[in-house]
Design a protein around this motif. Structure first.
Motif, PDB file in Angstrom:
ATOM      1  N   GLU A  63       0.571  -1.456  -0.254  1.00 24.67           N
ATOM      2  CA  GLU A  63       0.236  -0.092   0.170  1.00 24.67           C
ATOM      3  C   GLU A  63       1.292   1.669   0.055  1.00 24.67           C
ATOM      4  OE1 GLU A  63      -2.822  -1.135   2.878  1.00 24.67           O
ATOM      5  OE2 GLU A  63      -4.239  -1.871   2.468  1.00 24.67           O
ATOM      6  N   LEU A  66       2.403   1.949  -3.154  1.00 28.20           N
ATOM      7  CA  LEU A  66       1.002   2.028  -3.946  1.00 28.20           C
ATOM      8  C   LEU A  66       0.950   4.002  -4.285  1.00 28.20           C
ATOM      9  CD1 LEU A  66      -1.634   2.049  -5.942  1.00 28.20           C
ATOM     10  CD2 LEU A  66      -2.901   1.519  -4.539  1.00 28.20           C
ATOM     11  N   VAL A 102       2.033   1.977 -11.025  1.00 24.16           N
ATOM     12  CA  VAL A 102       0.407   2.047 -10.827  1.00 24.16           C
ATOM     13  C   VAL A 102      -0.674   1.129 -10.578  1.00 24.16           C
ATOM     14  CG1 VAL A 102      -1.362   3.531 -10.193  1.00 24.16           C
ATOM     15  CG2 VAL A 102       0.933   4.704 -10.310  1.00 24.16           C
ATOM     16  N   ALA A 105       1.570  -1.413  -8.555  1.00 25.69           N
ATOM     17  CA  ALA A 105       0.682  -1.483  -6.635  1.00 25.69           C
ATOM     18  C   ALA A 105       0.258  -1.955  -6.501  1.00 25.69           C
ATOM     19  CB  ALA A 105       1.954  -0.933  -6.841  1.00 25.69           C
ATOM     20  N   GLU A 106      -0.913  -1.459  -7.557  1.00 26.83           N
ATOM     21  CA  GLU A 106      -2.735  -1.856  -7.888  1.00 26.83           C
ATOM     22  C   GLU A 106      -2.493  -3.214  -7.558  1.00 26.83           C
ATOM     23  OE1 GLU A 106      -4.780   2.500  -9.748  1.00 26.83           O
ATOM     24  OE2 GLU A 106      -4.345   0.231 -10.327  1.00 26.83           O
TER      25      GLU A 106
END
Length: 125
Positions: A63, A66, A102, A105-106
């Motif tokens: 997180e 992210l 991104v 990471a998601e």
């Protein structure tokens, strides 16, 4: 890939298969454990708790990655570096790389949450 069929160890009792008879694939692949190989319930709870703790740590780190990736991406409009203009190919390539970061990471966060959900008892947030 080479596959070598295993054999069952010894015992020449009547009615038994010969010692060198191949082990059926379903016996190996079933994943069933002998009673002597089973884990005690308390030990399993400890293992589950440790796995949950590790996943929670991984989730926090994912997180954080992210959040940093989203901040760097800045909704697709990151400030240009000193060596680039907003309309150059280098800037566009960097924006695409940030977007991919991104998305990765998601996906990492989602995968960890799914795994936590499989553990049971974890909220998966």
């Amino acid at each position: 890939m080479t596959i070598v069929e295993g054999t069952r160890p010894g015992g020449g009792q009547s009615g038994d298969k010969p010692a060198n008879a191949p082990v059926p694939a379903r016996a190996v692949a079933s994943g069933a454990r002998a009673p002597s190989e089973r884990v005690e319930p308390e030990q399993q709870r400890q293992r589950d708790a440790e796995a949950r703790r590790i996943l929670e740590q991984e989730l926090r780190r994912a997180e954080e990655r992210l959040q940093r990736a989203r901040a760097d991406y800045a909704d697709g409009r990151p400030p240009p570096l000193a060596t680039e203009n907003a309309d150059t190919a280098a800037y566009q390539a960097r924006v695409q790389e940030l977007r991919a970061r991104v998305e990765r990471a998601e996906a990492d966060v989602a995968a960890i949450r799914r795994e936590m959900g499989r553990l049971g008892g974890a909220d998966g947030r």
